[in-house]
Design an enzyme around this catalytic site. Structure first.
Site, PDB file in Angstrom:
ATOM      1  N   ASN A 108      27.368  40.571  49.233  1.00 43.57           N
ATOM      2  CA  ASN A 108      28.809  40.974  49.153  1.00 43.57           C
ATOM      3  C   ASN A 108      28.754  41.795  50.647  1.00 43.57           C
ATOM      4  O   ASN A 108      27.854  42.487  50.727  1.00 43.57           O
ATOM      5  CB  ASN A 108      29.620  41.633  48.476  1.00 43.57           C
ATOM      6  CG  ASN A 108      31.084  42.081  48.704  1.00 43.57           C
ATOM      7  OD1 ASN A 108      31.754  41.151  49.239  1.00 43.57           O
ATOM      8  ND2 ASN A 108      31.391  43.368  48.699  1.00 43.57           N
ATOM      9  N   HIS A 110      30.703  44.651  52.972  1.00 43.89           N
ATOM     10  CA  HIS A 110      31.716  45.584  52.762  1.00 43.89           C
ATOM     11  C   HIS A 110      31.695  46.221  54.400  1.00 43.89           C
ATOM     12  O   HIS A 110      30.614  46.657  54.654  1.00 43.89           O
ATOM     13  CB  HIS A 110      31.669  46.517  51.643  1.00 43.89           C
ATOM     14  CG  HIS A 110      32.555  47.552  51.374  1.00 43.89           C
ATOM     15  ND1 HIS A 110      33.841  46.959  50.917  1.00 43.89           N
ATOM     16  CD2 HIS A 110      32.818  48.640  51.951  1.00 43.89           C
ATOM     17  CE1 HIS A 110      34.518  48.159  50.911  1.00 43.89           C
ATOM     18  NE2 HIS A 110      34.002  49.112  51.463  1.00 43.89           N
TER      19      HIS A 110
HETATM   20  C1  GRF Z   1      35.689  41.657  56.378  1.00 42.43           C
HETATM   21  O1  GRF Z   1      35.967  42.999  57.196  1.00 42.43           O
HETATM   22  C2  GRF Z   1      35.026  41.984  55.276  1.00 42.43           C
HETATM   23  O2  GRF Z   1      34.082  42.832  55.259  1.00 42.43           O
HETATM   24  C3  GRF Z   1      36.214  42.192  54.217  1.00 42.43           C
HETATM   25  O3  GRF Z   1      37.260  41.569  54.494  1.00 42.43           O
HETATM   26  C4  GRF Z   1      36.996  41.000  55.973  1.00 42.43           C
HETATM   27  C5  GRF Z   1      36.937  39.619  55.806  1.00 42.43           C
HETATM   28  O4  GRF Z   1      36.847  39.037  57.207  1.00 42.43           O
HETATM   29  N1  GRF Z   1      35.644  42.332  52.838  1.00 42.43           N
HETATM   30  P1  GRF Z   1      36.798  37.414  57.453  1.00 42.43           P
HETATM   31  O5  GRF Z   1      37.561  36.819  56.315  1.00 42.43           O
HETATM   32  O6  GRF Z   1      35.301  37.221  57.445  1.00 42.43           O
HETATM   33  O7  GRF Z   1      37.205  37.428  58.709  1.00 42.43           O
END
Ligand code: GRF
Length: 201
Positions: A108, A110
């Site tokens: 994942n 984050h």
């Molecule tokens: C990212 O900041 C990710 O870390 C978080 O949600 C956001 C998703 O962005 N969990 P995307 O959909 O990849 O543009």
């Protein structure tokens, strides 16, 4: 190695992986087998389709127990035989049913330096706290919220004049780089894991 990607929203992290793969810059990955979204209208779905990748939409039904939803997720994903699932902005916390039933790794991304600022809007939480530095983390997924062993982290300074939006955007830029790096490390087996410690080589 075959990988699958889970998203819920804009899918820019997913698109960065697909772009690197398309340009032969994602060592260790032989196939991106699918992009799955739990949200029907996730803009990321169109991005995935534009890369020619199979898309799957699997929303949780109203009042459906988490276990039942995760069983359906497993059924959907198993036939692809992917050795890695990448959560790239997938906004559901996967629980025991999915994790124990999936015979592979899950990672994942984050948008904070874990263990600080777990959960939603990590960038906003960090900004409001007044941090000088936040960043992003790629970690293995276990049953705790944003709590599995850490593979890679990238610090991002909060600059004078940053707004929440500019801070978030600069973190996102680094996420796009970090996630592909972590995917390659895992797919090439260039790591070992012992308890909480992930050693890279
Ligand atoms: C990212 O900041 C990710 O870390 C978080 O949600 C956001 C998703 O962005 N969990 P995307 O959909 O990849 O543009």
């Amino acid at each position: 190695m075959k990988i699958g990607i889970f998203i819920s929203g804009t899918g820019t992290n997913m698109a960065a992986i697909c772009r690197n793969f398309a340009e032969n810059r994602l060592e260790g990955v032989d196939e991106i087998s699918f992009v799955l979204s739990d949200k029907r209208n996730a803009p990321g779905l169109e991005k995935a389709a534009a890369f020619g990748i199979k898309t799957i939409v699997l929303p949780k039904k109203k009042d459906e127990p988490k276990e039942d939803y995760e069983s359906r997720l497993l059924q959907e994903v198993r036939p692809f035989g992917t050795s890695l699932i990448v959560l790239a902005g997938f906004m559901k916390v996967l629980g025991h049913t999915f994790l124990s039933g999936y015979d592979g790794r899950i990672i994942n991304i984050h948008p904070s330096l874990l263990p600080s600022f777990k959960g939603v809007d990590a960038q906003g939480q960090a900004f409001d706290y007044g941090v000088k530095v936040s960043g992003c983390t790629v970690h293995f997924v276990d049953e705790t919220l944003d709590g599995g062993p850490i593979i890679l982290q990238q610090p991002v300074p909060r600059l004078e004049g940053d707004t929440k939006e500019t801070f978030k955007a600069r973190i996102l830029e680094q996420e796009h780089i970090l996630l592909s790096k972590a995917v390659s490390i895992v797919c090439m087996g260039k790591y070992s894991i012992s308890g909480r410690f992930v050693t890279l080589f």
